[in-house]
Design a protein around this motif. Structure first.
Motif, PDB file in Angstrom:
ATOM      1  N   MET A 227       5.755  18.854  14.263  1.00  0.00           N
ATOM      2  CA  MET A 227       6.697  17.851  13.730  1.00  0.00           C
ATOM      3  C   MET A 227       6.309  16.405  14.046  1.00  0.00           C
ATOM      4  N   ARG A 228       5.497  16.163  15.089  1.00  0.00           N
ATOM      5  CA  ARG A 228       5.091  14.782  15.353  1.00  0.00           C
ATOM      6  C   ARG A 228       4.316  14.201  14.166  1.00  0.00           C
ATOM      7  N   LYS A 229       3.697  15.112  13.405  1.00  0.00           N
ATOM      8  CA  LYS A 229       2.956  14.634  12.235  1.00  0.00           C
ATOM      9  C   LYS A 229       3.881  13.940  11.232  1.00  0.00           C
ATOM     10  N   ASN A 230       5.185  14.240  11.290  1.00  0.00           N
ATOM     11  CA  ASN A 230       6.114  13.556  10.374  1.00  0.00           C
ATOM     12  C   ASN A 230       6.062  12.040  10.549  1.00  0.00           C
ATOM     13  N   LEU A 231       5.700  11.617  11.771  1.00  0.00           N
ATOM     14  CA  LEU A 231       5.613  10.169  12.030  1.00  0.00           C
ATOM     15  C   LEU A 231       4.521   9.516  11.206  1.00  0.00           C
ATOM     16  N   ASN A 232       3.648  10.340  10.634  1.00  0.00           N
ATOM     17  CA  ASN A 232       2.544   9.771   9.847  1.00  0.00           C
ATOM     18  C   ASN A 232       2.952   9.410   8.429  1.00  0.00           C
ATOM     19  N   PHE A 233       4.228   9.591   8.095  1.00  0.00           N
ATOM     20  CA  PHE A 233       4.661   9.196   6.747  1.00  0.00           C
ATOM     21  C   PHE A 233       4.289   7.721   6.508  1.00  0.00           C
ATOM     22  N   GLY A 234       3.621   7.461   5.396  1.00  0.00           N
ATOM     23  CA  GLY A 234       3.204   6.089   5.069  1.00  0.00           C
ATOM     24  C   GLY A 234       1.883   5.684   5.697  1.00  0.00           C
ATOM     25  N   HIS A 235       1.401   6.517   6.640  1.00  0.00           N
ATOM     26  CA  HIS A 235       0.232   6.101   7.428  1.00  0.00           C
ATOM     27  C   HIS A 235      -1.114   6.544   6.845  1.00  0.00           C
ATOM     28  N   THR A 236      -1.129   7.598   6.027  1.00  0.00           N
ATOM     29  CA  THR A 236      -2.436   8.050   5.514  1.00  0.00           C
ATOM     30  C   THR A 236      -3.010   6.956   4.616  1.00  0.00           C
ATOM     31  N   ILE A 237      -2.213   6.527   3.651  1.00  0.00           N
ATOM     32  CA  ILE A 237      -2.679   5.443   2.784  1.00  0.00           C
ATOM     33  C   ILE A 237      -2.571   4.099   3.529  1.00  0.00           C
ATOM     34  N   GLY A 238      -1.530   3.937   4.327  1.00  0.00           N
ATOM     35  CA  GLY A 238      -1.326   2.678   5.063  1.00  0.00           C
ATOM     36  C   GLY A 238      -2.479   2.353   6.004  1.00  0.00           C
ATOM     37  N   HIS A 239      -2.958   3.362   6.753  1.00  0.00           N
ATOM     38  CA  HIS A 239      -4.086   3.113   7.661  1.00  0.00           C
ATOM     39  C   HIS A 239      -5.335   2.718   6.890  1.00  0.00           C
ATOM     40  N   ALA A 240      -5.536   3.349   5.730  1.00  0.00           N
ATOM     41  CA  ALA A 240      -6.722   3.002   4.931  1.00  0.00           C
ATOM     42  C   ALA A 240      -6.631   1.532   4.491  1.00  0.00           C
ATOM     43  N   ILE A 241      -5.454   1.112   4.092  1.00  0.00           N
ATOM     44  CA  ILE A 241      -5.270  -0.292   3.668  1.00  0.00           C
ATOM     45  C   ILE A 241      -5.514  -1.226   4.859  1.00  0.00           C
ATOM     46  N   GLU A 242      -4.983  -0.830   6.002  1.00  0.00           N
ATOM     47  CA  GLU A 242      -5.143  -1.663   7.201  1.00  0.00           C
ATOM     48  C   GLU A 242      -6.627  -1.773   7.582  1.00  0.00           C
ATOM     49  N   SER A 243      -7.343  -0.628   7.568  1.00  0.00           N
ATOM     50  CA  SER A 243      -8.775  -0.640   7.917  1.00  0.00           C
ATOM     51  C   SER A 243      -9.562  -1.444   6.886  1.00  0.00           C
ATOM     52  N   TYR A 244      -9.178  -1.306   5.616  1.00  0.00           N
ATOM     53  CA  TYR A 244      -9.882  -2.034   4.552  1.00  0.00           C
ATOM     54  C   TYR A 244      -9.819  -3.552   4.818  1.00  0.00           C
ATOM     55  N   TYR A 245      -8.637  -4.055   5.111  1.00  0.00           N
ATOM     56  CA  TYR A 245      -8.500  -5.501   5.340  1.00  0.00           C
ATOM     57  C   TYR A 245      -9.185  -5.927   6.640  1.00  0.00           C
ATOM     58  N   LEU A 246      -9.173  -5.048   7.635  1.00  0.00           N
ATOM     59  CA  LEU A 246      -9.852  -5.363   8.903  1.00  0.00           C
ATOM     60  C   LEU A 246     -11.358  -5.479   8.664  1.00  0.00           C
ATOM     61  N   MET A 247     -11.898  -4.526   7.875  1.00  0.00           N
ATOM     62  CA  MET A 247     -13.341  -4.536   7.596  1.00  0.00           C
ATOM     63  C   MET A 247     -13.752  -5.754   6.775  1.00  0.00           C
ATOM     64  N   HIS A 248     -12.829  -6.242   5.958  1.00  0.00           N
ATOM     65  CA  HIS A 248     -13.151  -7.389   5.104  1.00  0.00           C
ATOM     66  C   HIS A 248     -12.702  -8.708   5.743  1.00  0.00           C
ATOM     67  N   ASP A 249     -12.512  -8.657   7.064  1.00  0.00           N
ATOM     68  CA  ASP A 249     -12.199  -9.865   7.834  1.00  0.00           C
ATOM     69  C   ASP A 249     -10.936 -10.585   7.395  1.00  0.00           C
ATOM     70  N   LYS A 250      -9.986  -9.812   6.876  1.00  0.00           N
ATOM     71  CA  LYS A 250      -8.692 -10.413   6.522  1.00  0.00           C
ATOM     72  C   LYS A 250      -7.598  -9.536   7.131  1.00  0.00           C
ATOM     73  N   PRO A 251      -7.558  -9.432   8.482  1.00  0.00           N
ATOM     74  CA  PRO A 251      -6.633  -8.474   9.084  1.00  0.00           C
ATOM     75  C   PRO A 251      -5.177  -8.719   8.662  1.00  0.00           C
ATOM     76  N   ILE A 252      -4.460  -7.637   8.411  1.00  0.00           N
ATOM     77  CA  ILE A 252      -3.042  -7.722   8.089  1.00  0.00           C
ATOM     78  C   ILE A 252      -2.288  -6.985   9.182  1.00  0.00           C
ATOM     79  N   THR A 253      -0.966  -7.136   9.213  1.00  0.00           N
ATOM     80  CA  THR A 253      -0.243  -6.441  10.289  1.00  0.00           C
ATOM     81  C   THR A 253      -0.128  -4.949   9.952  1.00  0.00           C
ATOM     82  N   HIS A 254       0.049  -4.169  11.008  1.00  0.00           N
ATOM     83  CA  HIS A 254       0.230  -2.725  10.851  1.00  0.00           C
ATOM     84  C   HIS A 254       1.438  -2.468   9.940  1.00  0.00           C
ATOM     85  N   GLY A 255       2.495  -3.225  10.163  1.00  0.00           N
ATOM     86  CA  GLY A 255       3.723  -3.012   9.393  1.00  0.00           C
ATOM     87  C   GLY A 255       3.531  -3.275   7.910  1.00  0.00           C
ATOM     88  N   GLN A 256       2.811  -4.336   7.578  1.00  0.00           N
ATOM     89  CA  GLN A 256       2.558  -4.631   6.159  1.00  0.00           C
ATOM     90  C   GLN A 256       1.826  -3.456   5.503  1.00  0.00           C
TER      91      GLN A 256
END
Ligand code: GLY
Length: 355
Positions: A227-256
């Motif tokens: 059930m802890r995996k339920n906390l990952n709601f929004g995070h599979t695609i969200g983490h990819a977006i976060e990593s994408y912006y980090l890699m492109h030197d435009k970091p965004i917040t985790h929440g965004q």
């Protein structure tokens, strides 16, 4: 968790900081970890409330996600070695998710582990990061790539530190608070729904509910087998977006990033489960009310998919999602094909937001 099965003690709510004094005075030596912002804004609050607690040394790391890496970990281990810190000492993490993640990681690997206590100072830390024993650092382009599950001795959550936050920090934590409403807490969702987070007032109640939700989950599933995996709601695609912006030197917040991920994953949920349209509209409107839409182009989708394939949630090459069946009820390990993932990102890109 792996080394010490004693239950974590929690103090949550107004006055928790003052009440933590007795526990802290038991330690012969306390080393504190902060980042540059926390040193300036929260450390004075800590010292003013706990004047009798002697902090032997304060280690300061860089603020923000860039502070959560191997270089900063080496700096912390070097300092602990230079100060001849032994296992009787307490490592006190005062800060947001970056400080509690790297602080927990470095404390539990130094001399095979010294005890640590988390004092989260951000909304994100209070509602999520400081609770549940996930510690670690980012490595290469990947968030939380290196780390371990180890519980702190205690987590002290006092909303007093919220007064020190900047707007982007409120917003970042608010995505996780909303998530508890969506995955497990209809009552919390009712308090939040339709509200701009700037207008909310009863943060003591909101944080207490969110933190208790997280404690409940990690109590039942510390190592994220179910059930802890339920906390990952929004995070599979969200983490990819976060990593994408980090890699492109435009970091965004985790929440965004997670807010955007929750829109995509609500869309996927609505396609797989029979969610009432009014509920999906309510969720998307609530996220739009509180988060600005990103200007991602469809050309970025292949790179986002590559990042998702690196995600820790991928098993045997198959992306497994945590989704919602309705507001307040989540489920996990749902296989979603890549076409649907692509369509969900296109839905995000092509819809009109209120912003
Ligand atoms: N932040 C997600 C978890 O603690 O499992």
């Amino acid at each position: 968790m792996l080394l010490d099965t004693k239950p974590v003690s929690y103090m949550i709510g107004n006055g928790a900081l003052d009440m933590s004094e007795k526990g802290l005075l038991k330690y012969p030596r306390i080393i504190m970890l902060v980042d540059e912002n926390v040193e300036k804004h929260c450390l004075p609050v800590f010292r003013a409330h706990l004047p009798d607690v002697k902090i032997d040394h304060v280690i300061t790391i860089k603020s923000g996600e860039r502070g959560k890496n191997l270089e900063q970990s080496i700096h912390i281990w070097d300092e602990l070695t230079r100060l001849q810190v032994d296992r009787d000492a307490l490592f006190l993490n005062l800060g947001g998710g970056v400080v509690t993640d790297i602080g927990g990681f470095t404390a539990s690997t130094y001399k095979r582990g010294i005890p640590f206590i988390n004092f989260p100072t951000t909304l994100l830390g209070m509602a999520d990061a400081a609770i549940g024993g996930k510690t670690g650092i980012d490595y290469g382009a990947y968030k939380n790539q290196v780390g371990l599950f180890v519980d702190p001795v205690s987590v002290i959550i006092d909303p007093i530190f919220l007064n020190t936050l900047e707007d982007h920090q409120w917003q970042s934590g608010f995505a996780e608070v909303m998530k508890y409403g969506l995955i497990m807490d209809r009552d919390l969702w009712s308090i939040l729904s339709g509200q701009d987070y700037h207008q909310l007032e009863d943060w003591d109640k909101i944080i207490t509910k969110a933190a208790r939700d997280k404690i409940d989950i990690v109590h039942h599933d510390a190592l994220e087998k179910g059930m802890r995996k339920n906390l990952n709601f929004g995070h599979t695609i969200g983490h990819a977006i976060e990593s994408y912006y980090l890699m492109h030197d435009k970091p965004i917040t985790h929440g965004q990033a997670i807010a955007a991920g929750m829109i995509c994953e609500t869309w996927i949920s609505s396609k797989i489960f029979d969610i009432e349209c009014t509920q999906t509209d309510e969720i998307v409107e609530m996220i739009d009310l509180n988060f600005e839409k990103f200007d991602i182009s469809e050309a970025t989708i292949p790179e986002l998919l590559d990042l998702m394939r690196q995600d820790k949630k991928v098993r045997e090459g198959q992306l497994k999602f945590s989704l919602i069946r309705k507001i307040g009820k989540a489920t996990h390990d749902i296989e979603v094909n890549m076409d649907m993932v692509v369509d969900s990102i296109k839905y995000y890109i092509n819809r009109n937001s209120v912003h």
